[in-house]
Design an enzyme around this catalytic site. Structure first.
Site, PDB file in Angstrom:
ATOM      1  CB  SER A 191      -0.935  -0.005   1.219  1.00  0.00           C
ATOM      2  OG  SER A 191      -0.181  -0.104   2.424  1.00  0.00           O
ATOM      3  CB  THR A 192       3.807   2.377   1.952  1.00  0.00           C
ATOM      4  OG1 THR A 192       3.079   2.155   3.169  1.00  0.00           O
ATOM      5  CG2 THR A 192       4.603   3.663   2.078  1.00  0.00           C
ATOM      6  CE  LYS A 223       2.474  -0.684   8.874  1.00  0.00           C
ATOM      7  NZ  LYS A 223       2.694  -0.675   7.446  1.00  0.00           N
ATOM      8  CD  GLU A 248       8.158  -6.733  -1.103  1.00  0.00           C
ATOM      9  OE1 GLU A 248       7.208  -5.947  -1.194  1.00  0.00           O
ATOM     10  OE2 GLU A 248       8.392  -7.408  -0.068  1.00  0.00           O
ATOM     11  N   GLY A 277       7.976  -0.229   1.006  1.00  0.00           N
ATOM     12  CA  GLY A 277       7.464  -0.121   2.362  1.00  0.00           C
ATOM     13  C   GLY A 277       8.023  -1.231   3.228  1.00  0.00           C
ATOM     14  CB  ALA A 278       9.261  -1.939   6.110  1.00  0.00           C
ATOM     15  CG  ASP A 279       4.983  -5.955   6.445  1.00  0.00           C
ATOM     16  OD1 ASP A 279       4.075  -5.238   5.975  1.00  0.00           O
ATOM     17  OD2 ASP A 279       5.477  -6.913   5.816  1.00  0.00           O
TER      18      ASP A 279
END
Length: 371
Positions: free
Chosen positions: A167-168, A262, A244, A223-225
């Site tokens: 999403s980011t 996050k 990725e 992005g990252a979680d």
């Protein structure tokens, strides 16, 4: 018929039937005598002064209509002024014989009757008060977009870019497409990390390639979680962890965009999934081994399912086993090595010592952390 004494008698007609003057609509002034001699001592009245339905002489009393609420300072000839004795009778003021009509109320105009020129009108001042609109807090998507816009500042014309997934990262790809369309960026080549990103970039007109043709990338943005204090990451909840990691490992710089939700003190500490991509063959065998590996951390391993209840399949036709930790991973480097040692494990979601900078969007603005 009534009579008047004092110098003679006179007849005063009664109020006509159906007259507009009613007890609730009129008020009586003190009794006044209006006489006029006709030469023979018999008083009489001019009919024109009393012959209308708005009679002002009734049983020796002068009747006046109710005070106009908009007239604050009546003049000597207004309907609100009592009449003095007059002898002989003079023509009554027209305002007595024919009182002004009641004020007309229009839905959009409320103006008082104009006052005589000698009396300046009074002006009313109205103030409209409205409560200030509360400042709406930024949503998570708002924060992601702020971080994405900041990350795109790293992009320069002529670069080969790794385009992340999630999403980011979608905000980043959208912004790059916008800058290319406006001419602010030129000669950009994108290497997507998933089929979803590939489709989005193609729709935006971003030229695309693959690692086979461009094994060396200038910059990757994703992005990252989870992000720990050392800028190590958990990634792959979007299901694209293998591609990725391949693209971002091939990049000179890797910029991560996240919102402040996050940030964690240790990887796995959010209690959300840390993904491991495994081959479909004997996936349950590897699921059990992964759960036993992190038994001390209270790990629960689950096969990821799609919305239809079937196993989720990655772009590489593999399954994903999600690891849920009750406590943070004590040694992420050791954990990564042990996971990779299992046969049938393709890749894990621990991205260690890969990040150049992390752009963090929070309530206080956007900040950048780098090594």
């Amino acid at each position: 018929m009534g009579s008047v004494s004092g110098g003679g008698s006179m007849d005063v007609p009664d109020v006509e039937a159906g007259s507009e003057s009613r007890a609730s609509d009129v008020e009586c002034l003190p009794r006044r005598t209006y006489l006029k001699s006709n030469g023979g001592g018999r008083p009489f009245f001019n009919k024109g002064q009393i012959g209308t339905t708005n009679n002002h002489l009734i049983n020796h009393r002068i009747i006046r209509t109710r005070t106009d609420p908009f007239v604050s300072n009546p003049t000597p000839h207004s309907p609100t002024t009592s009449v003095n004795h007059v002898f002989p009778i003079l023509p009554l003021p027209s305002t007595l014989l024919h009182p002004p009509p009641p004020p007309q109320h229009h839905p959009h105009h409320h103006h008082p009757h104009p006052l005589p020129p000698s009396q300046p009108p009074k002006h009313l001042t109205f103030k409209a008060f409205s409560s200030p609109s509360p400042i709406q807090p930024l949503t998570q998507d708002d924060l992601k977009k702020l971080a994405a816009d900041k990350a795109v500042e790293y992009v320069q014309s002529g670069m080969v870019l790794g385009l992340g997934t999630g999403s980011t990262a979608a905000f980043v790809v959208s912004k790059i497409g916008e800058l290319l369309a406006s001419g602010e960026l030129k000669d950009i080549i994108g290497v997507p990390t998933s089929k979803r990103t590939q489709e989005q970039a193609a729709l935006l007109g971003i030229p695309l390639s693959v690692l086979d043709d461009h094994p060396k990338l200038d910059l990757a943005i994703d992005g990252a979680d989870e992000v720990d204090p050392d800028l190590n990451l958990v990634k792959g909840r979007g299901g694209a962890l293998l591609r990725e990691k391949m693209v971002e490992a091939a990049s000179d710089k890797f910029v991560v965009v996240v919102d402040d939700s996050k940030l964690v003190s240790g990887l796995g500490g959010s209690g959300l999934a840390m993904p491991v991509e495994v081959v479909q063959f004997c996936w349950k065998y590897n699921l059990i081994r992964l759960q036993e590996l992190f038994k001390q951390e209270g790990c629960d391993a689950k096969l990821r399912l799609s919305d239809d209840g079937k196993p989720y399949v990655t772009d590489n036709m593999n399954y994903i086993v999600d690891l849920y930790f009750k406590t943070a991973i004590k040694d992420a480097w050791a954990a990564g090595k042990e996971i990779s040692a299992f046969e049938g494990v393709v890749e894990h979601g621990l991205f260690l010592d890969m990040t150049t900078a992390v752009i963090i969007a929070g309530k206080d603005g956007v900040s950048v952390k780098s090594k």
